[in-house]
Design a protein around this motif. Structure first.
Motif, PDB file in Angstrom:
ATOM      1  N   GLN A 326       0.839  -1.205   0.000  1.00  0.00           N
ATOM      2  CA  GLN A 326       0.000   0.000   0.000  1.00  0.00           C
ATOM      3  C   GLN A 326       0.872   1.253   0.000  1.00  0.00           C
ATOM      4  O   GLN A 326       0.556   2.239  -0.642  1.00  0.00           O
ATOM      5  CB  GLN A 326      -0.873   0.021   1.252  1.00  0.00           C
ATOM      6  CG  GLN A 326      -1.946  -1.031   1.270  1.00  0.00           C
ATOM      7  CD  GLN A 326      -2.669  -1.025   2.598  1.00  0.00           C
ATOM      8  OE1 GLN A 326      -2.038  -1.132   3.655  1.00  0.00           O
ATOM      9  NE2 GLN A 326      -3.970  -0.887   2.567  1.00  0.00           N
ATOM     10  N   PHE A 327       1.957   1.201   0.773  1.00  0.00           N
ATOM     11  CA  PHE A 327       2.858   2.346   0.827  1.00  0.00           C
ATOM     12  C   PHE A 327       3.598   2.500  -0.502  1.00  0.00           C
ATOM     13  O   PHE A 327       3.766   3.607  -0.999  1.00  0.00           O
ATOM     14  CB  PHE A 327       3.834   2.196   2.002  1.00  0.00           C
ATOM     15  CG  PHE A 327       3.218   2.566   3.320  1.00  0.00           C
ATOM     16  CD1 PHE A 327       3.391   3.834   3.853  1.00  0.00           C
ATOM     17  CD2 PHE A 327       2.434   1.655   4.013  1.00  0.00           C
ATOM     18  CE1 PHE A 327       2.799   4.183   5.065  1.00  0.00           C
ATOM     19  CE2 PHE A 327       1.837   1.984   5.215  1.00  0.00           C
ATOM     20  CZ  PHE A 327       2.023   3.259   5.740  1.00  0.00           C
ATOM     21  N   ASP A 328       4.029   1.369  -1.076  1.00  0.00           N
ATOM     22  CA  ASP A 328       4.701   1.415  -2.386  1.00  0.00           C
ATOM     23  C   ASP A 328       3.852   2.202  -3.371  1.00  0.00           C
ATOM     24  O   ASP A 328       4.327   3.101  -4.054  1.00  0.00           O
ATOM     25  CB  ASP A 328       4.868   0.005  -2.973  1.00  0.00           C
ATOM     26  CG  ASP A 328       5.836  -0.853  -2.183  1.00  0.00           C
ATOM     27  OD1 ASP A 328       6.439  -0.330  -1.228  1.00  0.00           O
ATOM     28  OD2 ASP A 328       5.976  -2.037  -2.518  1.00  0.00           O
ATOM     29  N   ILE A 331       3.188   6.027  -2.405  1.00  0.00           N
ATOM     30  CA  ILE A 331       4.367   6.879  -2.504  1.00  0.00           C
ATOM     31  C   ILE A 331       4.786   7.075  -3.960  1.00  0.00           C
ATOM     32  O   ILE A 331       5.179   8.165  -4.370  1.00  0.00           O
ATOM     33  CB  ILE A 331       5.503   6.312  -1.625  1.00  0.00           C
ATOM     34  CG1 ILE A 331       5.114   6.504  -0.157  1.00  0.00           C
ATOM     35  CG2 ILE A 331       6.835   6.992  -1.922  1.00  0.00           C
ATOM     36  CD1 ILE A 331       5.870   5.676   0.814  1.00  0.00           C
ATOM     37  N   TYR A 341      11.530   4.668   0.681  1.00  0.00           N
ATOM     38  CA  TYR A 341      10.915   5.112   1.925  1.00  0.00           C
ATOM     39  C   TYR A 341      11.183   4.134   3.044  1.00  0.00           C
ATOM     40  O   TYR A 341      11.656   3.014   2.821  1.00  0.00           O
ATOM     41  CB  TYR A 341       9.395   5.265   1.742  1.00  0.00           C
ATOM     42  CG  TYR A 341       8.692   3.947   1.581  1.00  0.00           C
ATOM     43  CD1 TYR A 341       8.617   3.335   0.333  1.00  0.00           C
ATOM     44  CD2 TYR A 341       8.144   3.283   2.678  1.00  0.00           C
ATOM     45  CE1 TYR A 341       7.997   2.109   0.184  1.00  0.00           C
ATOM     46  CE2 TYR A 341       7.520   2.058   2.531  1.00  0.00           C
ATOM     47  CZ  TYR A 341       7.448   1.471   1.285  1.00  0.00           C
ATOM     48  OH  TYR A 341       6.852   0.258   1.141  1.00  0.00           O
ATOM     49  N   VAL A 343       9.268   3.044   6.973  1.00  0.00           N
ATOM     50  CA  VAL A 343       8.186   3.293   7.924  1.00  0.00           C
ATOM     51  C   VAL A 343       8.621   2.837   9.304  1.00  0.00           C
ATOM     52  O   VAL A 343       9.057   1.700   9.479  1.00  0.00           O
ATOM     53  CB  VAL A 343       6.909   2.529   7.503  1.00  0.00           C
ATOM     54  CG1 VAL A 343       5.821   2.680   8.558  1.00  0.00           C
ATOM     55  CG2 VAL A 343       6.410   3.016   6.149  1.00  0.00           C
ATOM     56  N   LEU A 356       6.849   8.232   8.568  1.00  0.00           N
ATOM     57  CA  LEU A 356       7.185   7.820   7.207  1.00  0.00           C
ATOM     58  C   LEU A 356       8.314   8.706   6.681  1.00  0.00           C
ATOM     59  O   LEU A 356       8.143   9.908   6.491  1.00  0.00           O
ATOM     60  CB  LEU A 356       5.948   7.966   6.310  1.00  0.00           C
ATOM     61  CG  LEU A 356       6.177   7.857   4.808  1.00  0.00           C
ATOM     62  CD1 LEU A 356       6.728   6.494   4.420  1.00  0.00           C
ATOM     63  CD2 LEU A 356       4.880   8.138   4.047  1.00  0.00           C
ATOM     64  N   ILE A 378      -1.594   9.409   2.301  1.00  0.00           N
ATOM     65  CA  ILE A 378      -1.584   8.153   3.074  1.00  0.00           C
ATOM     66  C   ILE A 378      -2.900   8.020   3.842  1.00  0.00           C
ATOM     67  O   ILE A 378      -3.497   6.945   3.905  1.00  0.00           O
ATOM     68  CB  ILE A 378      -0.381   8.122   4.053  1.00  0.00           C
ATOM     69  CG1 ILE A 378       0.944   8.163   3.287  1.00  0.00           C
ATOM     70  CG2 ILE A 378      -0.458   6.894   4.966  1.00  0.00           C
ATOM     71  CD1 ILE A 378       1.299   6.919   2.507  1.00  0.00           C
ATOM     72  N   SER A 388       5.008  12.599   8.236  1.00  0.00           N
ATOM     73  CA  SER A 388       5.853  12.475   7.043  1.00  0.00           C
ATOM     74  C   SER A 388       7.125  13.286   7.192  1.00  0.00           C
ATOM     75  O   SER A 388       7.075  14.429   7.636  1.00  0.00           O
ATOM     76  CB  SER A 388       5.095  12.959   5.805  1.00  0.00           C
ATOM     77  OG  SER A 388       4.005  12.125   5.542  1.00  0.00           O
TER      78      SER A 388
END
Ligand code: ZN
Length: 411
Positions: A326-328, A331, A341, A343, A356, A378, A388
């Motif tokens: 989800q972050f991939d 971002i 990144y 986390v 993050l 996010i 962030s």
């Protein structure tokens, strides 16, 4: 997802005599009256079957038919400990080929195609599944198995392969080799049928482009037939699953509770038509979601999303399940963020804090806005509030494994 009439009929018929046929399930369901179950709600009270349970049945304890009816076995890779052996009857082998033929047809492959099969043959299910489906379809199989890139490319050229099949990593290797040699125009490749693994959209498109093909994601696992229980269509918006052979549910991997359609969780499969080793509520540990609604391709088969990770990658913070994919995605969607990144999850003053860190090539002055945009993005995509922090390119350590971008410092 509600069971349809056909699934219900088959699932409850299976439950009605599973304990008398399968020593494995006789033990597992001891004290549970599965014979008399008739509703989805009752079915949903059944304990899950997990890979660890299957190991205990080694070697042939999963068989639900007399030994004379077993025509083949497959075994899933035992990276740790005892392997899992899955027995197949003649009908199981046939059913699997029928599903696989359907996969090829969904991808627009016809009897005029030449299919180069690069997954391995043998105990592992992949190669032989691609082969059986290909022969059933009437296309020409080029059964290479893995490795030997030199020979792969030669056969691809000389035999005018039109469909390449395999893992995404092998497709990447082949595509680099093809690019290096500048032979793309000498190839006749049109389609690639690639095992569903999590890989970024950019990477995927670049492999497809250098091979000059359209990609289709095929899904499956050895415990449930093998690859071929579902595939993506031309619209590439998820994987159509053959629900006349399997029933599937999405659960919260932590609580086991069934999630509403559309929410991401662990895929659980019941192979209700399987004779040799029918598995009931089998935990795949793959993370995905049911895609609600109809696909524009017109297929009536329901869809799951591309597999976004494994349950081991999942982290729960502030009541929300999160995973690296989800972050991939989020971002890489933000202009100004390079995609690298990290986390950090900490427990400070009685509450969980997610920080993050992400790399950017923007100058100091414009970073504050970027950080604010990132936090908002996010929040909207994943549903959690993060702190962030934009950092210089090269600031974060590089890691091959995406999962290593998550650091849970709470425990
Ligand atoms: Zn479709």
């Amino acid at each position: 997802m509600r069971m349809n009439g056909y699934q219900k009929e088959n699932i409850f018929r299976l439950l009605s005599d599973i304990k008398s046929r399968s020593p494995f399930y006789a033990r597992k369901y001891e004290g549970i009256e599965v014979e008399s179950m008739s509703t989805q709600e009752e079915f949903e009270t059944l304990p899950f079957t997990d890979k660890g349970d299957l190991r205990e049945a080694y070697p042939l304890g999963l068989a639900a038919v007399p030994e004379r009816d077993i025509v083949r076995i497959h075994s899933s890779s035992g990276t740790t400990g005892t392997p899992v052996v899955i027995p197949y009857t003649r009908r199981d082998v046939e059913d699997w080929a029928v599903m696989f033929e359907r996969c090829y047809r969904m991808a627009g492959v016809t009897e005029n195609d030449r299919i180069q099969i690069t997954p391995g043959y043998g105990l592992w299910t992949a190669g032989i599944g691609f082969q059986a489906g290909c022969e059933r379809l009437g296309a020409m199989a080029i059964p290479m198995g893995p490795g030997n890139t030199e020979k792969q490319l030669r056969m691809m050229q000389d035999l005018k392969t039109t469909v390449i099949t395999g893992t995404s990593s092998y497709a990447l290797l082949l595509s680099e080799e093809i690019r290096k040699r500048g032979i793309r125009d000498e190839l006749c490749l049109k389609k690639g049928i690639i095992g569903s693994e999590r890989w970024g959209e950019k990477m995927r498109q670049s492999i497809a482009d250098s091979l000059g093909v359209d990609f289709y994601d095929i899904y499956g696992l050895t415990e449930i037939y093998g690859p071929g229980i579902g595939i993506s269509c031309d619209y590439r918006n998820g994987i159509h699953m053959w629900d006349d052979y399997i029933y599937f549910e999405i659960i919260d991997p932590n609580t086991g509770k069934i999630l509403p359609d559309g929410e991401t969780g662990e895929l659980v499969i019941t192979a209700f038509r399987k004779e040799g080793a029918p598995l009931i509520r089998y935990r795949t540990h793959d993370l995905t979601r049911i895609i609600p609604g109809e696909c524009p391709c017109g297929s009536r088969f329901p869809r799951i999303d591309i597999i976004v990770g494994r349950t081991d990658d999942m982290v729960k913070v502030k009541g929300v399940n999160m995973f690296p994919a989800q972050f991939d995605e989020a971002i890489s969607a933000l202009d100004g963020a390079t995609g690298e990144y990290q986390v950090m999850i900490d427990h400070l003053e009685g509450r969980d804090i997610i920080t993050l860190y992400f790399e950017t090539d923007l100058c100091e002055g414009s970073r504050q806005d970027l950080e604010r945009d990132m936090t908002a993005l996010i929040k909207s995509r994943i549903g959690v509030t993060v702190v962030s922090k934009a950092v210089d390119v090269g600031y974060l350590p590089r890691s091959e494994k995406k999962a290593h971008r998550f650091f849970d410092n709470r425990y």
